[in-house]
Design a protein around this motif. Structure first.
Motif, short mmCIF file in Angstrom:
data_model
loop_
_atom_site.label_atom_id
_atom_site.label_comp_id
_atom_site.label_asym_id
_atom_site.label_seq_id
_atom_site.Cartn_x
_atom_site.Cartn_y
_atom_site.Cartn_z
N CYS A 314 0.84 -1.19 0.00
CA CYS A 314 0.00 0.00 0.00
C CYS A 314 0.88 1.24 0.00
CB CYS A 314 -0.93 0.01 1.22
SG CYS A 314 -0.07 0.19 2.80
N PHE A 315 0.25 2.37 -0.29
CA PHE A 315 0.92 3.66 -0.21
C PHE A 315 -0.06 4.71 0.26
CE2 PHE A 315 2.33 7.71 -2.31
CZ PHE A 315 3.38 7.95 -1.43
N ALA A 316 0.30 5.37 1.36
CA ALA A 316 -0.49 6.48 1.89
C ALA A 316 0.33 7.74 1.72
CB ALA A 316 -0.83 6.25 3.36
N GLY A 317 -0.11 8.64 0.86
CA GLY A 317 0.64 9.86 0.60
C GLY A 317 0.03 10.65 -0.53
N ALA A 318 0.77 11.66 -0.94
CA ALA A 318 0.30 12.53 -2.01
C ALA A 318 1.50 13.00 -2.81
CB ALA A 318 -0.46 13.72 -1.44
N THR A 319 1.24 13.42 -4.01
CA THR A 319 2.32 13.92 -4.86
C THR A 319 2.76 15.30 -4.39
OG1 THR A 319 0.72 14.88 -6.40
CG2 THR A 319 1.49 12.64 -6.85
N ARG A 320 3.96 15.66 -4.76
CA ARG A 320 4.49 17.00 -4.52
C ARG A 320 4.57 17.71 -5.87
NH1 ARG A 320 3.38 15.64 -0.05
NH2 ARG A 320 4.66 15.77 1.84
N LEU A 332 2.80 6.32 -6.69
CA LEU A 332 1.35 6.33 -6.86
C LEU A 332 0.94 5.69 -8.17
CD1 LEU A 332 0.40 9.85 -5.45
CD2 LEU A 332 -0.42 7.65 -4.60
N ASN A 333 1.68 5.98 -9.22
CA ASN A 333 1.36 5.39 -10.52
C ASN A 333 1.52 3.88 -10.50
OD1 ASN A 333 0.71 7.84 -11.73
ND2 ASN A 333 2.81 8.21 -12.44
N GLN A 334 2.60 3.39 -9.88
CA GLN A 334 2.80 1.95 -9.81
C GLN A 334 1.69 1.28 -9.00
OE1 GLN A 334 6.31 -0.18 -9.28
NE2 GLN A 334 7.67 1.26 -10.33
N CYS A 335 1.28 1.95 -7.94
CA CYS A 335 0.23 1.39 -7.09
C CYS A 335 -1.10 1.35 -7.83
CB CYS A 335 0.12 2.20 -5.81
SG CYS A 335 -0.70 1.35 -4.45
N LYS A 336 -1.40 2.42 -8.54
CA LYS A 336 -2.66 2.48 -9.29
C LYS A 336 -2.68 1.46 -10.42
CE LYS A 336 -3.62 7.34 -8.25
NZ LYS A 336 -3.66 8.73 -8.79
N ASN A 337 -1.51 1.13 -10.95
CA ASN A 337 -1.44 0.14 -12.03
C ASN A 337 -1.44 -1.29 -11.51
OD1 ASN A 337 -1.34 2.13 -14.01
ND2 ASN A 337 0.90 2.25 -13.95
N ALA A 338 -1.43 -1.44 -10.20
CA ALA A 338 -1.45 -2.78 -9.60
C ALA A 338 -2.61 -2.86 -8.62
CB ALA A 338 -0.13 -3.06 -8.90
N THR A 339 -3.79 -2.51 -9.11
CA THR A 339 -4.97 -2.42 -8.24
C THR A 339 -5.31 -3.75 -7.57
OG1 THR A 339 -6.34 -2.76 -10.20
CG2 THR A 339 -5.96 -0.49 -9.50
N ASP A 340 -4.88 -4.86 -8.15
CA ASP A 340 -5.18 -6.17 -7.56
C ASP A 340 -4.29 -6.48 -6.36
OD1 ASP A 340 -3.03 -6.22 -9.33
OD2 ASP A 340 -3.18 -8.39 -9.60
N THR A 341 -3.19 -5.74 -6.24
CA THR A 341 -2.25 -6.03 -5.15
C THR A 341 -1.89 -4.81 -4.31
OG1 THR A 341 -0.41 -5.73 -6.70
CG2 THR A 341 -1.16 -7.99 -6.31
N CYS A 342 -2.28 -3.61 -4.71
CA CYS A 342 -1.88 -2.39 -3.99
C CYS A 342 -3.09 -1.53 -3.63
CB CYS A 342 -0.90 -1.56 -4.83
SG CYS A 342 -0.23 -0.12 -3.96
N THR A 343 -3.04 -0.92 -2.45
CA THR A 343 -4.09 -0.02 -1.98
C THR A 343 -3.50 1.37 -1.80
OG1 THR A 343 -5.14 -1.85 -0.78
CG2 THR A 343 -5.81 0.39 -0.18
N VAL A 344 -4.22 2.38 -2.26
CA VAL A 344 -3.77 3.77 -2.17
C VAL A 344 -4.66 4.54 -1.20
CG1 VAL A 344 -3.43 5.94 -3.41
CG2 VAL A 344 -2.87 3.78 -4.52
N VAL A 345 -4.03 5.36 -0.35
CA VAL A 345 -4.76 6.33 0.47
C VAL A 345 -4.28 7.71 0.04
CG1 VAL A 345 -5.24 7.20 2.77
CG2 VAL A 345 -4.92 4.75 2.42
N ASN A 346 -5.19 8.50 -0.50
CA ASN A 346 -4.84 9.83 -0.99
C ASN A 346 -4.72 10.79 0.18
OD1 ASN A 346 -4.50 12.23 -2.29
ND2 ASN A 346 -6.37 12.13 -3.52
N CYS A 347 -3.53 11.32 0.39
CA CYS A 347 -3.29 12.23 1.51
C CYS A 347 -3.05 13.66 1.04
CB CYS A 347 -2.09 11.75 2.32
SG CYS A 347 -2.40 10.24 3.25
N ALA A 348 -3.66 14.03 -0.07
CA ALA A 348 -3.50 15.40 -0.56
C ALA A 348 -3.98 16.38 0.50
CB ALA A 348 -4.30 15.57 -1.85
N GLY A 349 -3.31 17.51 0.57
CA GLY A 349 -3.64 18.50 1.59
C GLY A 349 -3.14 18.05 2.95
N SER A 350 -4.00 18.18 3.96
CA SER A 350 -3.60 17.79 5.32
C SER A 350 -4.46 16.65 5.86
CB SER A 350 -3.73 19.01 6.25
OG SER A 350 -5.07 19.48 6.26
N ARG A 351 -5.04 15.87 4.94
CA ARG A 351 -5.99 14.84 5.36
C ARG A 351 -5.34 13.73 6.17
NH1 ARG A 351 -9.14 13.65 -0.20
NH2 ARG A 351 -7.21 14.52 -1.08
#
Length: 493
Positions: A314-320, A332-351
């Motif tokens: 998984c990856f929890a973060g946001a782009t700079r 983030l791109n690698q994680c999004k391209n591996a949706t069957d094995t990777c989970t993304v948490v979008n941390c844009a801003g201060s979330r």
């Protein structure tokens, strides 16, 4: 001893023709058996008697050779029912490495800063984040994610509150002394990070950012015990990364606190250290889990050990967006391209600044968690990830391996995966690297992570836990041990 001849021939008593060339055997015989040596016979008789006595005594049982005394004055041994008090063994000295005196500094350096919590941030109040002794607001939204009885041990803790946490714990530490003459270490409860934080994003001058640090150093340099050691036995917590206190030029970022006269020999506990500065010690970022007891720790370890993990990584973060060729964007791109094995948490801003239930749930459900560098080399997410029993994947060695030696295993491969960032930039797929690890290898790494959870969390009780040492205990034990070694080895310059 040379053997004595048994030759009884008269030839043994004849005077040799050339006595200066006699061999040793014949020379000895001539001395022993010559009738003109009565003293030799006497000595041999005494020696023979002694040998016979020795052989005789060895054949007699030991109990007979040492007669029992008929009278003695020794008291009878105490029995379990004896009314006489049995001396108890001396308890182990829990403060064998040293004792700490906590300075009672002027309020300007800590309590007044907290009292103005609504002015420590140019955008919003920091009062909620600093509440509950620095642990922050009680965590919400965790029902069904963590065991119900452990929910009260969770807070949404800010990453920059270690100064408050350490100060409160130091006041209750078992090795704290109230007389400075009894101390081997001196703690300065100055909230350096909170003091400078209010100036970092505002239109402030270099003098503004250095104000509190300059006043503190002037005060502590007037103290007799600081003068005695020139600061070698003094330490403090600085609740931000070291680079926030290393301004070289007046127009640069942060304060110049670490570079100021008087700071040189003070040991500093920071959430990110300069690996080449002896006096910088990296301590874990505060996380949201603050166990109330030993049982909280063991139950949490059991929970994360048995957790069903449905995602490989998984990856929890946001782009700079302002950073050219942003590495986080690649992840983030690698994680999004591996949706069957990777989970993304979008941390844009201060979330994701102080943790969320979504981040915790994601880490709990993943075998591995990607940990690129943050705004600096380290990031709080490393510890959020490991507390959840997920295995960190690093891309910079300075993100953890050169930072937290007292708190993490000495063998990086035992608890983490390292993938060189340049390999990722050149096309290496993270998914393929992680899939090469067998289930047994993953299990062993996770077990190592779980074993180290106590060392990377800060307990809720000010006195600490019953027997388990948390991050605070490890840090203070390490400082006291270092000061003791400095004195024993004369390691000062």
């Amino acid at each position: 001893m040379l053997p004595i001849s048994n030759n009884a021939s008269p030839e043994a008593h004849k005077k040799p023709k050339t006595p200066e060339f006699l061999d040793r055997k014949n020379s000895f015989n001539s001395v022993v058996f010559h009738h003109h040596h009565p003293r030799i016979w006497l000595l041999l008789s005494i020696l023979s008697i002694q040998i016979l006595l020795l052989l005789t005594l060895r054949s007699v049982p030991l109990s007979l050779s040492l007669p029992h005394p008929t009278h003695h004055s020794f008291p009878a041994p105490k029995t379990a029912n004896s009314t006489s008090a049995v001396p108890k063994p001396e308890p182990e000295d829990q403060c064998s490495s040293g004792r700490v005196f906590v300075y009672d500094v002027p309020d300007t350096f800590n309590s007044e800063i907290l009292a103005k919590c609504d002015r420590l941030n140019p955008w919003s109040s920091r009062c909620d984040a600093l509440a509950n002794g620095g642990l922050g607001p009680i965590a919400t939204g965790l029902s069904g994610i963590v065991p119900e009885n452990l929910v009260p041990a969770w807070y949404w803790t800010d990453q920059f509150v270690s100064e408050i946490v350490f100060h409160n714990r130091m006041l209750k530490h078992k090795c704290r002394v109230l007389e400075p003459e009894s101390a081997t270490a001196f703690y300065i409860p100055f909230y350096a990070g909170l003091a400078v934080g209010k100036y970092l994003w505002s239109n402030s001058t270099a003098e503004d950012r250095d104000l509190h640090c300059g006043m503190m150093l002037k005060w502590v340099q007037d103290q007799p015990y600081f003068k005695r050691s020139n600061g070698w036995d003094h330490f403090m917590t600085m609740g931000r990364i070291t680079w926030d206190f290393r301004r070289s030029e007046s127009q640069d970022w942060g304060s110049s606190c670490i570079y100021k006269p008087g700071m040189r020999n003070i040991t500093r506990l920071l959430i990110e250290r300069n690996p080449w500065d002896y006096f910088d010690i990296g301590v874990p970022y505060p996380t949201g889990f603050h166990p109330r007891s030993d049982s909280d720790v063991t139950e949490w370890q059991r929970f994360v050990r048995n957790r069903n993990r449905t995602s490989l990584f998984c990856f929890a973060g946001a782009t700079r967006g302002t950073i050219k060729n942003d590495f986080r964007g690649l992840l983030l791109n690698q994680c999004k391209n591996a949706t069957d094995t990777c989970t993304v948490v979008n941390c844009a801003g201060s979330r994701c600044s102080n943790g969320t239930s979504a981040i915790l749930q994601t880490f709990l459900s993943s075998d591995f968690c990607l940990q690129p560098r943050g705004d600096s080399f380290t990031r709080r997410s490393i510890f959020d990830c490991m507390v959840a029993g997920s295995i960190p994947v690093f891309f910079w060695r300075r993100t953890a391996y050169y930072q937290y030696e007292w708190f993490l295993p000495g063998e990086p491969e035992s608890y983490s995966v390292f993938i060189d960032r340049n390999a990722v930039k050149n096309g290496t797929l993270i998914k393929e690297v992680l899939q090469r690890y067998s289930k047994e290898e993953v299990r062993k790494m996770r077990e190592k992570v779980i074993d180290y959870i106590p060392k990377i969390v800060y307990a809720k009780p000010l006195e600490g836990l019953e027997t388990v040492k948390d991050a605070f205990d490890v840090a203070i034990d390490g400082v006291l041990r270092r000061f003791k070694e400095q004195e024993e080895w004369g390691f000062k310059w």
